[in-house]
Design a protein around this motif. Structure first.
Motif, mmCIF file in Angstrom:
data_model
loop_
_atom_site.group_PDB
_atom_site.id
_atom_site.type_symbol
_atom_site.label_atom_id
_atom_site.label_comp_id
_atom_site.label_asym_id
_atom_site.label_seq_id
_atom_site.Cartn_x
_atom_site.Cartn_y
_atom_site.Cartn_z
ATOM 1 N N UNK A 40 -4.841 5.316 5.194
ATOM 2 C CA UNK A 40 -3.840 4.729 3.716
ATOM 3 C C UNK A 40 -4.728 3.244 3.930
ATOM 4 N N UNK A 41 -5.237 2.641 5.011
ATOM 5 C CA UNK A 41 -5.961 1.203 5.557
ATOM 6 C C UNK A 41 -7.221 0.949 5.625
ATOM 7 N N UNK A 42 -8.155 2.527 4.975
ATOM 8 C CA UNK A 42 -8.846 2.213 4.794
ATOM 9 C C UNK A 42 -9.847 1.280 3.764
ATOM 10 N N UNK A 43 -10.381 0.251 4.652
ATOM 11 C CA UNK A 43 -10.851 -0.608 3.814
ATOM 12 C C UNK A 43 -10.284 -1.869 3.559
ATOM 13 N N UNK A 44 -9.330 -1.807 4.454
ATOM 14 C CA UNK A 44 -8.503 -3.250 4.722
ATOM 15 C C UNK A 44 -8.068 -3.789 5.770
ATOM 16 N N UNK A 58 0.775 -0.972 -0.116
ATOM 17 C CA UNK A 58 -0.228 0.158 -0.128
ATOM 18 C C UNK A 58 0.842 1.254 0.164
ATOM 19 N N UNK A 59 1.888 2.357 0.289
ATOM 20 C CA UNK A 59 2.908 2.781 0.830
ATOM 21 C C UNK A 59 3.262 2.592 -0.571
ATOM 22 N N UNK A 60 3.596 1.970 -0.792
ATOM 23 C CA UNK A 60 4.556 1.602 -2.187
ATOM 24 C C UNK A 60 3.977 2.508 -3.444
ATOM 25 N N UNK A 61 2.502 1.735 -3.554
ATOM 26 C CA UNK A 61 1.680 1.890 -4.056
ATOM 27 C C UNK A 61 0.822 3.714 -3.993
ATOM 28 N N UNK A 62 1.647 4.243 -2.339
ATOM 29 C CA UNK A 62 0.717 5.706 -2.947
ATOM 30 C C UNK A 62 2.569 6.759 -2.655
#
Length: 291
Positions: free
Chosen positions: A132-136, A78-82
């Protein structure tokens, strides 16, 4: 700085050379070990791939591959995608009692101290972890271990047995645990070991954040408390600690108190079991500042 699980079992006997040999046997990839990485509580070594590029070989004792994929590796994806500067994982496998990872070697070296520019960058990186982890819900939340023992760290009994002062601190930690949920609330990325030694820099400019092995879901402000405990390990430039303390003092009590109790238990217990006896009061002093 911050403790990691130490349940090595069979993995205790594994060296970088043996792990590289295990990687070759399992995947056919021949990694050349160049030497150990400096610092840290869990082993890491520099390795070179057949094509010449360099990476970091890490081994996590007592770890399970499925848990690592579901938590820390998913967080880093997730982080790298941002565009967040955390390393990619190039290879991961289970070797006996350890999870072995080969990760991207980011530029820079760990910061020895955190100056005001470094603190600004650390705060910006921490803020970028929010939401960043909403919905995860598939990514596990951080467990605080205020009433139970962690996996090789956050142990209650050593602190209780250490001294009357240690026992009193452990009792206060348990009282915080009784009044707060056992899992960290929130949908932010939490590093769990966000101290300046895990910030890489070139010429004073932060280039990356490493050691995401404990990452999970929760409140990103937890990492500011971890950063404060990391700064306590040695003297910092004037005003840096005061600035961070001011930010922590402004946090809601239901955020700051359980996070502070967790880090107090983590570092006081670790100091009791692993540091010279004369260093234990140093960590008790910090813990008692807000407990």
């Amino acid at each position: 700085m911050t403790p990691s699980p130490q349940n090595w079992t069979r993995a205790e006997r594994l060296t970088p050379g043996r792990l590289a040999a295990a990687v070759h046997q399992a995947t056919g990839v021949r990694l050349v070990v160049e030497g150990l990485c400096p610092g840290g509580q869990v082993g890491a070594a520099y390795v070179r791939w057949p094509d010449g590029h360099r990476s970091v070989l890490k081994w996590r004792p007592g770890g399970r591959l499925d848990e690592l994929r579901a938590g820390p590796l998913a967080v880093c994806e997730v982080l790298r995608g941002r565009g967040y500067p955390c390393p990619s994982t190039e290879l991961v496998l289970q070797v006996d009692g350890a999870v072995v990872l080969v990760q991207q070697l980011l530029p820079g070296a760990p910061l020895d101290v955190l100056d005001h520019d470094g603190l600004d960058r650390a705060l910006a990186l921490n803020a970028a972890q929010a939401g960043l982890l909403a919905g995860r819900a598939d990514i596990p939340p951080v467990r605080l271990h205020l009433l139970d023992d962690g996996p090789g760290y956050c142990l209650h009994e050593p602190l209780r047995r250490h001294s009357a002062r240690g026992a009193a601190l452990e009792e206060r930690i348990r009282s915080v645990g009784a009044a707060h949920p056992p899992l960290l609330a929130g949908n932010d990325v939490v590093h769990q070991d966000f101290h300046h030694g895990n910030l890489l820099a070139v010429d004073g400019s932060v280039t990356g954040v490493i050691d995401w092995d404990g990452a999970g879901r929760g409140d990103h402000r937890f990492d500011l408390v971890t950063l404060r405990f990391g700064l306590h390990a040695r003297e910092q430039p004037p005003g840096v600690v005061r600035r961070l303390d001011g930010l922590l003092d402004a946090l809601p009590g239901d955020v700051l108190l359980p996070c502070w109790a967790h880090m107090s238990l983590r570092m006081a217990d670790w100091a009791v079991r692993h540091f010279p006896p004369q260093e234990v009061p140093h960590w008790l002093d910090l813990a008692e500042q807000r407990l």
